[in-house]
Design a protein around this motif. Structure first.
Motif, PDB file in Angstrom:
ATOM      1  N   LYS A  13     -13.084  -3.284  -2.875  1.00 29.07           N
ATOM      2  CA  LYS A  13     -11.894  -4.129  -2.957  1.00 29.07           C
ATOM      3  C   LYS A  13     -10.638  -3.273  -2.898  1.00 29.07           C
ATOM      4  O   LYS A  13      -9.656  -3.620  -2.235  1.00 29.07           O
ATOM      5  CB  LYS A  13     -11.911  -4.939  -4.254  1.00 29.07           C
ATOM      6  N   ALA A  14     -10.668  -2.116  -3.582  1.00 33.46           N
ATOM      7  CA  ALA A  14      -9.525  -1.203  -3.552  1.00 33.46           C
ATOM      8  C   ALA A  14      -9.242  -0.733  -2.128  1.00 33.46           C
ATOM      9  O   ALA A  14      -8.083  -0.580  -1.732  1.00 33.46           O
ATOM     10  CB  ALA A  14      -9.789  -0.009  -4.468  1.00 33.46           C
ATOM     11  N   ALA A  15     -10.308  -0.496  -1.366  1.00 35.67           N
ATOM     12  CA  ALA A  15     -10.144  -0.041   0.014  1.00 35.67           C
ATOM     13  C   ALA A  15      -9.451  -1.090   0.878  1.00 35.67           C
ATOM     14  O   ALA A  15      -8.728  -0.750   1.825  1.00 35.67           O
ATOM     15  CB  ALA A  15     -11.498   0.313   0.610  1.00 35.67           C
ATOM     16  N   GLN A  16      -9.660  -2.363   0.556  1.00 33.01           N
ATOM     17  CA  GLN A  16      -8.965  -3.419   1.290  1.00 33.01           C
ATOM     18  C   GLN A  16      -7.478  -3.427   0.971  1.00 33.01           C
ATOM     19  O   GLN A  16      -6.652  -3.696   1.840  1.00 33.01           O
ATOM     20  CB  GLN A  16      -9.587  -4.773   0.949  1.00 33.01           C
ATOM     21  N   LEU A  17      -7.149  -3.106  -0.274  1.00 33.71           N
ATOM     22  CA  LEU A  17      -5.743  -3.141  -0.704  1.00 33.71           C
ATOM     23  C   LEU A  17      -4.973  -1.896  -0.269  1.00 33.71           C
ATOM     24  O   LEU A  17      -3.783  -1.981   0.046  1.00 33.71           O
ATOM     25  CB  LEU A  17      -5.674  -3.271  -2.228  1.00 33.71           C
ATOM     26  N   ALA A  18      -5.656  -0.750  -0.285  1.00 37.86           N
ATOM     27  CA  ALA A  18      -4.963   0.516   0.008  1.00 37.86           C
ATOM     28  C   ALA A  18      -5.867   1.412   0.861  1.00 37.86           C
ATOM     29  O   ALA A  18      -6.327   2.464   0.396  1.00 37.86           O
ATOM     30  CB  ALA A  18      -4.572   1.211  -1.288  1.00 37.86           C
ATOM     31  N   PRO A  19      -6.134   1.024   2.085  1.00 44.33           N
ATOM     32  CA  PRO A  19      -7.082   1.794   2.914  1.00 44.33           C
ATOM     33  C   PRO A  19      -6.650   3.230   3.183  1.00 44.33           C
ATOM     34  O   PRO A  19      -7.489   4.107   3.367  1.00 44.33           O
ATOM     35  CB  PRO A  19      -7.147   0.983   4.218  1.00 44.33           C
ATOM     36  N   ASP A  20      -5.346   3.500   3.182  1.00 42.25           N
ATOM     37  CA  ASP A  20      -4.866   4.845   3.477  1.00 42.25           C
ATOM     38  C   ASP A  20      -4.728   5.726   2.245  1.00 42.25           C
ATOM     39  O   ASP A  20      -4.317   6.891   2.359  1.00 42.25           O
ATOM     40  CB  ASP A  20      -3.507   4.769   4.197  1.00 42.25           C
TER      41      ASP A  20
END
Length: 385
Positions: free
Chosen positions: A85-92
């Motif tokens: 879920k974190a990767a969806q919010l802040a992929p970079d």
């Protein structure tokens, strides 16, 4: 302590794990950074001496965020959140592995620095403490500044401190001016600084309780202070309602507990939403594992092992269920704690959504006195079934 008014400080290290990592990787300062990756997140040193860091978008797995920098938090990434879920919010965002040995080292450094001022310290975990400053000479702001400077000199890290008449207000206050904050609160500041805060800012009012308060028109601590006690009892029960009424008025008589021999150690986490036992197992199982790892770190840092492992489950309806397992010999490692916790969970009827899980180790003894215990594998945890 005589007739002196109480002065209780709460010291909270700023984004502790992430800040320790930024000491090691200063080129990431000012960037969104997430801590919680595995071996694949170890930075690669290139031939020219620069480093290549993993990105959150490349993460695959069921892990949870251990912590994040303030820049990542601004993007919605917080501790205990599922990594995917974190990767969806802040992929970079940059991804780093956890290094609990380093965190324990810096924890000892900052606590040793505070011990040069007083021994009246209550250890609340790897990154926070309460300090009773009542008997110390000096004005509160000057004293707080000296403690902050000592912590900075010992660790290279910043902390936020609030000094207040009690632990409740000190805990709330340490969040008001983060990072690197110094907050002085008196009971006279209750109306101007505490009552405007959202009720969920009070430690002990979790997401579910906050939702229930919202549903009856109570949004802030001030609203809570003005609420009818009967209304609170109707929705929360007599005991919790009485606690809500007290904290809204800033009342807290708890003392700073200074004990060299704790009876138990525990870790728990409240989820952002109520979790379904099966549909949300990708969050529940890693969260339980992370709790066991952190608890094992606490035990190792303080030099204890324990003979009893327990779990705590709080369901969406606020019912709390606990289960304990006593073992023939003491344990302290994360894998053994997790297996024992799994055995406890098998004795819980998981028929409702879950809002909180916790793990506890009790019947403590000094680790040097205990032997290692090979706990039989318990198979899949209930969350995995």
């Amino acid at each position: 302590m005589g007739d002196r008014p109480r002065r209780i400080a709460h010291l909270d290290m700023d984004a502790f794990y992430a800040s320790v990592e930024l000491l090691r990787y200063p080129e990431l300062r000012g960037q969104p950074v997430v801590i919680g990756g595995g071996r694949n997140a170890v930075p690669e040193t290139l031939p020219d001496g620069t480093r290549r860091f993993a990105r959150l978008r490349d993460y695959v797995g069921r892990g949870v965020v251990t912590t994040s920098t303030y820049e990542a938090r601004a993007l919605g990434v917080f501790s205990a959140m599922g990594m995917m879920k974190a990767a969806q919010l802040a992929p970079d965002a940059f991804l780093l592995p956890t290094d609990f040995d380093a965190y324990r080292h810096y924890s000892r450094l900052f606590k040793d620095a505070v011990h040069t001022f007083t021994d009246r310290i209550e250890d609340r975990g790897i990154d926070e403490i309460y300090v009773d400053l009542t008997d110390l000479e000096g004005e509160s702001r000057a004293l707080g500044s000296r403690i902050k400077a000592a912590v900075r000199q010992a660790t290279g890290l910043t902390c936020s401190i609030a000094i207040a008449p009690n632990k409740l207000l000190a805990k709330i206050g340490s969040e008001l001016d983060k990072p690197d904050g110094l907050t002085i609160l008196a009971m006279a500041d209750l109306e101007s600084r505490i009552w405007p805060l959202a009720a969920k800012k009070v430690n002990g009012i979790g997401p579910r309780a906050s939702e229930r308060l919202d549903s009856i028109g109570i949004y802030t601590v001030g609203d809570l202070a003005a609420a009818d006690l009967g209304l609170l009892q109707e929705h929360f029960g007599r005991k919790y309602a009485a606690w809500l009424a007290r904290i809204a008025r800033g009342l807290d008589e708890r003392v700073v507990v200074v004990s060299s021999e704790p009876k138990s150690m525990s870790r728990e986490t409240t989820f952002e939403r109520d979790m379904h036992v099966h549909k949300d197992r990708a969050v529940l199982t890693p969260a339980l594992t992370a709790l066991c790892e952190r608890l094992a770190g606490d035990l190792a840092r303080k030099g204890y092992s324990g003979r009893t492992v327990g779990v705590k489950i709080k369901f969406a309806d606020f019912k709390v269920v606990t289960r304990d397992l006593s073992l023939p010999e003491a344990l302290a490692d994360a894998a053994s704690i997790r297996r024992a916790a799994g055995a406890c969970l098998k004795r819980v009827l998981l028929d409702r959504r879950i809002r909180l899980i916790g793990v506890r180790v009790s019947a403590l003894e000094r680790a040097i006195e205990s032997k290692s215990l090979a706990v039989p594998t318990q198979g899949l945890l209930p969350f995995d079934c």
